[in-house]
Design an enzyme around this catalytic site. Structure first.
Site, short mmCIF file in Angstrom:
data_model
loop_
_atom_site.label_atom_id
_atom_site.label_comp_id
_atom_site.label_asym_id
_atom_site.label_seq_id
_atom_site.Cartn_x
_atom_site.Cartn_y
_atom_site.Cartn_z
N LYS A 23 14.27 46.45 70.05
CA LYS A 23 15.59 46.76 70.61
C LYS A 23 16.71 46.47 69.60
CE LYS A 23 19.08 44.55 73.26
NZ LYS A 23 19.62 43.27 72.83
N ASN A 24 16.68 45.31 68.99
CA ASN A 24 17.83 44.93 68.15
C ASN A 24 17.85 45.67 66.81
OD1 ASN A 24 18.99 43.41 70.10
ND2 ASN A 24 18.20 41.44 69.36
N ARG A 93 26.57 45.20 73.39
CA ARG A 93 27.22 44.56 72.25
C ARG A 93 27.17 45.47 71.02
NH1 ARG A 93 30.14 40.64 71.73
NH2 ARG A 93 30.22 39.60 69.74
N CYS A 117 25.63 40.80 76.63
CA CYS A 117 25.32 39.60 77.43
C CYS A 117 26.43 38.55 77.31
CB CYS A 117 24.01 38.98 76.95
SG CYS A 117 22.56 39.93 77.40
N ARG A 122 31.36 35.12 71.76
CA ARG A 122 30.64 35.93 70.76
C ARG A 122 31.67 36.68 69.92
NH1 ARG A 122 25.81 39.20 73.46
NH2 ARG A 122 25.05 39.18 71.31
N PRO A 123 32.34 35.95 69.02
CA PRO A 123 33.40 36.59 68.22
C PRO A 123 32.84 37.60 67.23
CG PRO A 123 32.96 34.36 67.42
CD PRO A 123 32.11 34.55 68.65
N ILE A 124 33.72 38.50 66.74
CA ILE A 124 33.29 39.44 65.69
C ILE A 124 34.21 39.32 64.46
CG2 ILE A 124 32.10 41.07 67.20
CD1 ILE A 124 34.59 42.91 66.87
N ASP A 125 34.79 38.14 64.31
CA ASP A 125 35.72 37.94 63.18
C ASP A 125 35.05 38.19 61.83
OD1 ASP A 125 34.32 35.55 64.10
OD2 ASP A 125 35.28 34.52 62.44
N ASP A 307 16.86 34.18 71.06
CA ASP A 307 16.50 35.10 72.15
C ASP A 307 15.21 34.68 72.86
OD1 ASP A 307 18.69 36.47 71.27
OD2 ASP A 307 17.55 38.04 70.25
N ILE A 329 22.52 28.43 67.80
CA ILE A 329 23.15 29.74 67.53
C ILE A 329 24.22 30.03 68.59
CG2 ILE A 329 22.74 32.21 67.10
CD1 ILE A 329 21.21 30.44 65.13
N ARG A 399 18.13 46.59 80.03
CA ARG A 399 18.81 46.82 78.74
C ARG A 399 17.87 46.56 77.57
NH1 ARG A 399 23.13 43.27 77.49
NH2 ARG A 399 22.79 44.39 75.56
C1 EPZ Z 1 22.28 39.55 67.45
O1 EPZ Z 1 23.56 39.32 68.01
C2 EPZ Z 1 21.41 40.02 68.58
N1 EPZ Z 1 22.00 41.20 69.16
C3 EPZ Z 1 21.28 38.93 69.64
O2 EPZ Z 1 20.32 39.37 70.57
C4 EPZ Z 1 20.79 37.65 69.00
O3 EPZ Z 1 20.82 36.62 69.96
C5 EPZ Z 1 21.65 37.26 67.81
O4 EPZ Z 1 21.74 38.36 66.88
C6 EPZ Z 1 21.14 36.06 67.03
O5 EPZ Z 1 19.86 36.34 66.55
C7 EPZ Z 1 21.84 42.38 68.58
O6 EPZ Z 1 21.17 42.52 67.57
C8 EPZ Z 1 22.50 43.55 69.23
P1 EPZ Z 1 25.13 36.93 65.31
P2 EPZ Z 1 24.81 39.14 67.07
O7 EPZ Z 1 26.29 37.67 64.81
O8 EPZ Z 1 24.64 40.00 65.88
C9 EPZ Z 1 28.58 33.61 65.37
C10 EPZ Z 1 19.40 39.71 72.70
O9 EPZ Z 1 19.15 38.91 73.62
N2 EPZ Z 1 29.46 34.69 64.90
O10 EPZ Z 1 23.99 36.69 64.40
O11 EPZ Z 1 26.01 39.31 67.90
C11 EPZ Z 1 28.18 33.83 66.83
O12 EPZ Z 1 29.15 33.37 67.72
C12 EPZ Z 1 20.71 39.60 71.94
O13 EPZ Z 1 18.65 40.62 72.34
C13 EPZ Z 1 30.77 34.41 64.60
O14 EPZ Z 1 31.23 33.28 64.71
O15 EPZ Z 1 24.61 37.63 66.64
C14 EPZ Z 1 26.87 33.08 66.90
O16 EPZ Z 1 27.15 31.73 67.08
C15 EPZ Z 1 21.65 38.68 72.55
N3 EPZ Z 1 31.58 35.42 64.16
C16 EPZ Z 1 26.27 33.28 65.53
O17 EPZ Z 1 27.37 33.67 64.67
C17 EPZ Z 1 31.11 36.68 64.01
O18 EPZ Z 1 31.88 37.57 63.60
C18 EPZ Z 1 25.18 34.33 65.45
O19 EPZ Z 1 25.66 35.57 65.90
C19 EPZ Z 1 29.78 36.97 64.34
C20 EPZ Z 1 28.95 35.95 64.78
#
Ligand code: EPZ
Length: 424
Positions: A23-24, A93, A117, A122-125, A307, A329, A399
């Protein structure tokens, strides 16, 4: 109308289950297709509602999309850079991957903020900072729409403060069409990132180092269509390993890349689960000796995936002794604990820690899939519980899990879906 999943627990499972495409990876590969001039065919697509939402968004961009049982064909010959503002953006997302892909292709994108979810902030900064480093300007209007625009995209050295999966992929998507060289440092190393890099490379992109913490991308002017096969879903595979550990006599989990699951496999072995790896299958043997409590800590790949933390929590209710979870995480990703406690579990949490006292008999009751992997936890719990568990909000499960009831029924589970009228 709403749907619930019902499970009559307490039955031993056995047989073979085949894992679907990841999925991811899928949710990034589909948006990546808009970077190509031509036809992109992606095989191994899981049948999940996130794919439907992404196909809707592709159609809003005027691409020709055909979704088949196990593949998707995306033809960009009529593509238009339309603002993505429909409700489909908020359904998941990963709609944020259209930011990087459209920025790469058009140097401009307007999009609503993504959904997905809800288990804490879950910031995207880091995504947005990455786009800015490549030369984009970012603004938000009163309606909350995000506008990202660059006169030119120029490759840069970008250090990620956290090895974010989404930011790594999104920056890669924008950088493949930027001028010159982009170097992403402290990049995430998850297998899904390698899969996206492989697709882009087949399109003609020049990427080195995906799967390590330094990814180098040399921008190109043109990307073309290609064929691609998605990697197996390590989280679905892990969920079935956990299900097998909880209640199987002998289960074969097929279409797995075992090294993607090293951290989970070693934790399950520590708990006393007997397993064997045979080619791209893992065989789990029933455990009549009882499971041992363990301490787990989620980490970026190759550590234990966040996950899988939630379904593991359900399994740990059946282990002897006190287990702990350290969630590094998403520190508040513990909604499954409240639901498990409704079934008789003894869990508590004080983020980033959760504590599980086991073993506790579980009893079927009404619970909620508050998010996708909480839904997986409820399935694990429902399969071991006495009586019938009714899982609400199953759209979260749909999903991310392809044919979950069909696969479990084939293993001998008593699981079915019911539809009911919503109360006013
Ligand atoms: C991906 O989310 C996956 N989603 C998530 O899977 C998974 O839990 C996560 O990676 C961690 O492995 C998809 O691939 C669509 P990250 P993502 O950016 O990319 C912080 C599931 O259940 N962060 O690696 O959003 C954030 O808050 C889903 O299948 C920032 O601070 O995760 C977190 O603490 C849920 N700023 C950490 O980084 C940012 O701009 C990891 O997030 C981005 C992230």
């Amino acid at each position: 109308m709403s749907e619930v999943i019902k499970i009559e627990g307490g039955h031993k499972l056995s047989g073979t289950v085949r894992v679907s495409g990841a999925k991811n990876a899928t949710v990034a590969l589909i948006p990546a297709a808009v970077l190509a001039d031509g036809v992109v065919t992606i095989f191994g697509i899981p049948t999940i509602s996130d794919v439907d939402a992404l196909a809707t968004l592709l159609r809003e961009l005027n691409t020709d999309v055909s979704v088949f049982e196990d593949h998707i064909i995306v033809d960009t010959k009529n593509i238009k850079n339309t603002p993505l503002v429909s409700p489909a953006v908020g359904k998941l997302r990963a709609s944020y991957y259209f930011m990087g892909a459209l920025l790469g292709r058009y140097k401009e994108v307007t999009i609503k903020l993504p959904g997905g979810c809800d288990f804490g902030p879950r910031p995207i900064d880091l995504h947005l900072k990455g786009f800015e480093s490549l030369g984009a300007k970012i603004s938000f209007d009163e309606e909350g729409l995000c506008h990202i625009k660059a006169k030119r995209l120029v490759g840069k050295r970008i250090y990620l403060d956290f090895a974010s999966v989404g930011a790594t992929i999104n920056i890669m998507l924008a950088a493949v069409r930027a001028e010159g060289r982009t170097i992403i440092e402290n990049a995430a190393k998850e297998p899904e990132i390698i899969d996206v890099a492989n697709l882009l490379t087949k399109m003609g992109a020049r990427i080195r180092g995906a799967g390590t913490n330094t990814i180098t991308i040399d921008g190109v002017d043109h990307l073309s269509g290609c064929y691609h096969e998605i990697i197996p879903d390590r989280i679905e595979a892990g969920t079935f390993l956990i299900i097998a550990a909880a209640c199987s006599k002998r289960m074969v989990i097929d279409n797995v890349i075992p090294q993607h699951l090293d951290a989970l496999i070693s934790k399950l072995e520590e708990m006393g689960v007997d397993m064997e790896q045979v080619g791209d299958s893992i065989i789990v043997y029933g455990n009549d000796r009882g499971l041992s409590a363990v301490d787990i800590k989620t980490q970026v790949y190759p550590g234990l995936a966040t996950d899988l933390q939630q379904p593991m929590c359900a399994l740990l209710t059946q282990a002897n002794g006190r287990s702990t979870i350290h969630e590094t995480i998403y520190q508040t990703r513990f909604k499954q604990c409240d639901q498990l406690n409704l079934m008789g579990a003894k869990t508590s949490y004080d983020p980033p820690m959760a504590y599980i006292e086991g073993p506790t008999p579980l009893t079927g009751t009404d619970v909620s899939a508050t998010d996708l992997r909480c839904g997986a936890a409820m399935i694990v719990a429902g399969l071991v519980a006495k009586g019938v568990t009714t899982i609400h909000n199953v759209y979260h499960i749909d999903r991310g899990y392809d044919g979950i009831e069909r696969k479990l029924i084939a293993l001998g589970a008593r699981i079915w879906r019911e539809t009911y009228e919503d109360e006013e």
